[in-house]
Design a protein around this motif. Sequence first.
Motif, mmCIF file in Angstrom:
data_model
loop_
_atom_site.group_PDB
_atom_site.id
_atom_site.type_symbol
_atom_site.label_atom_id
_atom_site.label_comp_id
_atom_site.label_asym_id
_atom_site.label_seq_id
_atom_site.Cartn_x
_atom_site.Cartn_y
_atom_site.Cartn_z
ATOM 1 N N LEU A 38 0.955 -1.356 0.081
ATOM 2 C CA LEU A 38 0.066 0.055 -0.092
ATOM 3 C C LEU A 38 0.937 1.437 0.152
ATOM 4 O O LEU A 38 0.710 2.391 -0.644
ATOM 5 C CB LEU A 38 -0.820 0.020 1.117
ATOM 6 N N ALA A 39 2.017 1.405 0.759
ATOM 7 C CA ALA A 39 2.758 2.218 0.821
ATOM 8 C C ALA A 39 3.533 2.621 -0.430
ATOM 9 O O ALA A 39 3.973 3.624 -0.790
ATOM 10 C CB ALA A 39 3.625 2.313 1.985
ATOM 11 N N GLU A 40 3.590 1.621 -1.045
ATOM 12 C CA GLU A 40 4.504 1.660 -2.431
ATOM 13 C C GLU A 40 3.602 1.993 -3.622
ATOM 14 O O GLU A 40 3.973 2.795 -4.591
ATOM 15 C CB GLU A 40 5.103 0.517 -2.654
ATOM 16 N N GLU A 41 2.329 1.828 -3.345
ATOM 17 C CA GLU A 41 1.529 2.131 -4.358
ATOM 18 C C GLU A 41 0.473 3.442 -4.496
ATOM 19 O O GLU A 41 -0.018 3.847 -5.333
ATOM 20 C CB GLU A 41 0.446 0.790 -4.769
ATOM 21 N N ASP A 42 0.578 3.855 -3.194
ATOM 22 C CA ASP A 42 -0.162 5.058 -2.540
ATOM 23 C C ASP A 42 0.698 6.011 -1.942
ATOM 24 O O ASP A 42 1.701 5.729 -1.490
ATOM 25 C CB ASP A 42 -1.467 4.706 -1.826
ATOM 26 N N SER A 43 0.030 7.331 -1.519
ATOM 27 C CA SER A 43 0.761 8.220 -1.078
ATOM 28 C C SER A 43 0.006 8.386 -0.001
ATOM 29 O O SER A 43 -1.333 8.719 0.392
ATOM 30 C CB SER A 43 0.919 9.722 -1.765
ATOM 31 N N PHE A 44 0.735 8.393 1.296
ATOM 32 C CA PHE A 44 0.012 8.777 2.842
ATOM 33 C C PHE A 44 0.526 10.158 3.316
ATOM 34 O O PHE A 44 1.875 10.272 3.167
ATOM 35 C CB PHE A 44 0.097 7.528 3.663
ATOM 36 N N ASP A 45 -0.128 10.612 4.370
ATOM 37 C CA ASP A 45 0.506 11.628 5.204
ATOM 38 C C ASP A 45 1.048 11.189 6.482
ATOM 39 O O ASP A 45 1.652 12.087 7.304
ATOM 40 C CB ASP A 45 -0.567 12.710 5.252
ATOM 41 N N LEU A 46 0.427 10.082 6.916
ATOM 42 C CA LEU A 46 0.984 9.809 8.352
ATOM 43 C C LEU A 46 0.715 7.946 8.361
ATOM 44 O O LEU A 46 -0.124 7.416 7.579
ATOM 45 C CB LEU A 46 -0.039 10.263 9.267
ATOM 46 N N PRO A 73 5.678 11.014 8.025
ATOM 47 C CA PRO A 73 5.826 10.712 9.516
ATOM 48 C C PRO A 73 5.172 9.505 10.068
ATOM 49 O O PRO A 73 4.211 9.004 9.442
ATOM 50 C CB PRO A 73 5.239 12.141 10.056
ATOM 51 N N ALA A 74 5.690 8.984 11.093
ATOM 52 C CA ALA A 74 5.256 7.455 11.792
ATOM 53 C C ALA A 74 4.919 7.508 13.141
ATOM 54 O O ALA A 74 5.884 7.977 13.848
ATOM 55 C CB ALA A 74 6.105 6.514 11.272
ATOM 56 N N GLY A 93 13.442 5.343 12.350
ATOM 57 C CA GLY A 93 12.572 6.456 11.799
ATOM 58 C C GLY A 93 11.539 7.024 12.377
ATOM 59 O O GLY A 93 10.718 7.956 11.548
ATOM 60 N N ALA A 94 11.123 6.517 13.407
ATOM 61 C CA ALA A 94 9.672 6.739 13.932
ATOM 62 C C ALA A 94 9.649 8.290 14.318
ATOM 63 O O ALA A 94 10.946 8.940 14.810
ATOM 64 C CB ALA A 94 9.299 5.801 15.140
ATOM 65 N N ASN A 95 8.664 8.961 14.494
ATOM 66 C CA ASN A 95 8.507 10.438 15.014
ATOM 67 C C ASN A 95 7.620 10.327 16.111
ATOM 68 O O ASN A 95 7.949 11.327 16.909
ATOM 69 C CB ASN A 95 7.808 10.946 13.884
ATOM 70 N N ASP A 96 7.056 9.391 16.700
ATOM 71 C CA ASP A 96 6.267 9.366 18.083
ATOM 72 C C ASP A 96 6.232 7.918 18.388
ATOM 73 O O ASP A 96 6.155 6.932 17.487
ATOM 74 C CB ASP A 96 5.007 10.292 17.897
ATOM 75 N N PHE A 97 5.637 7.736 19.644
ATOM 76 C CA PHE A 97 5.385 6.391 20.031
ATOM 77 C C PHE A 97 4.553 6.384 21.198
ATOM 78 O O PHE A 97 4.288 7.259 22.050
ATOM 79 C CB PHE A 97 6.709 5.892 20.601
ATOM 80 N N ILE A 114 2.019 15.943 15.316
ATOM 81 C CA ILE A 114 2.683 15.674 14.028
ATOM 82 C C ILE A 114 2.187 16.645 12.802
ATOM 83 O O ILE A 114 3.039 17.028 12.007
ATOM 84 C CB ILE A 114 2.367 14.118 13.622
ATOM 85 N N LYS A 115 1.083 16.968 12.680
ATOM 86 C CA LYS A 115 0.388 17.538 11.737
ATOM 87 C C LYS A 115 1.057 19.095 11.796
ATOM 88 O O LYS A 115 1.335 19.687 10.599
ATOM 89 C CB LYS A 115 -0.864 17.893 11.834
ATOM 90 N N ARG A 116 1.119 19.573 13.126
ATOM 91 C CA ARG A 116 1.834 20.885 13.241
ATOM 92 C C ARG A 116 3.414 20.917 12.862
ATOM 93 O O ARG A 116 3.719 21.904 12.236
ATOM 94 C CB ARG A 116 1.554 21.274 14.637
#
Length: 215
Positions: A38-46, A73-74, A93-97, A114-116
Amino acid sequence: MKILLLEDDTALANILVDFLEDEYEVVQTYSMKKALTLAEEDSFDLYIFDINVPDGDGISLLRELREFNDTTPAIFITAFHDTKYLTSAFESGANDFIRKPFELEELSQRITNIKRHFGLDTLIRLDENITFDTKVHSLNIGTKRIALTHKESDCLHYFYKNRHRVISSDELLQNFWGFDEMPSDDAIRTIIKNLRKHIGKEHIVNIRGEGYKFE
């Protein structure tokens, strides 16, 4: 905003999808291999990834995506409380947990942060006089509204989300054009020229021999 959710707990996945779909578009899967496709075939924001899934783990998935210059961001969610998983998550490479169990409002606040940080809100202020509306692909400069092409809008948004680093022409080409429609470097230079004309040369700086950086 479009979210890819990898969570193998059916009950939790359903709760998260119901909650997130009030505000976002959500694509959910139980499989690491499916998430990669899915990540390879489409574009995601999060990305929101569970660490432990039946056919692998979210950390390995994110590490693989990062190796292909995917900077989406992840946020990781997990039942593990061992700090080694926290360390591995951020090293991948995570941004939050966020640890289970958690309140849905806590997840909401983490997404808002994350959005901010990554400029994922629809309306982005580039400086005192310029706002960028990613939804309608336009710039508002004072009282003047300027329409952008989709490629110009996508590239400007990508620059803003990755403003902490240098972006090469190859990276832009790989992210915004399919393999069968790959243009020359002139296409990138034309987009950069047009964006600079609107927002000023000082915002998109040429780093000789490396690429461009948003400032």
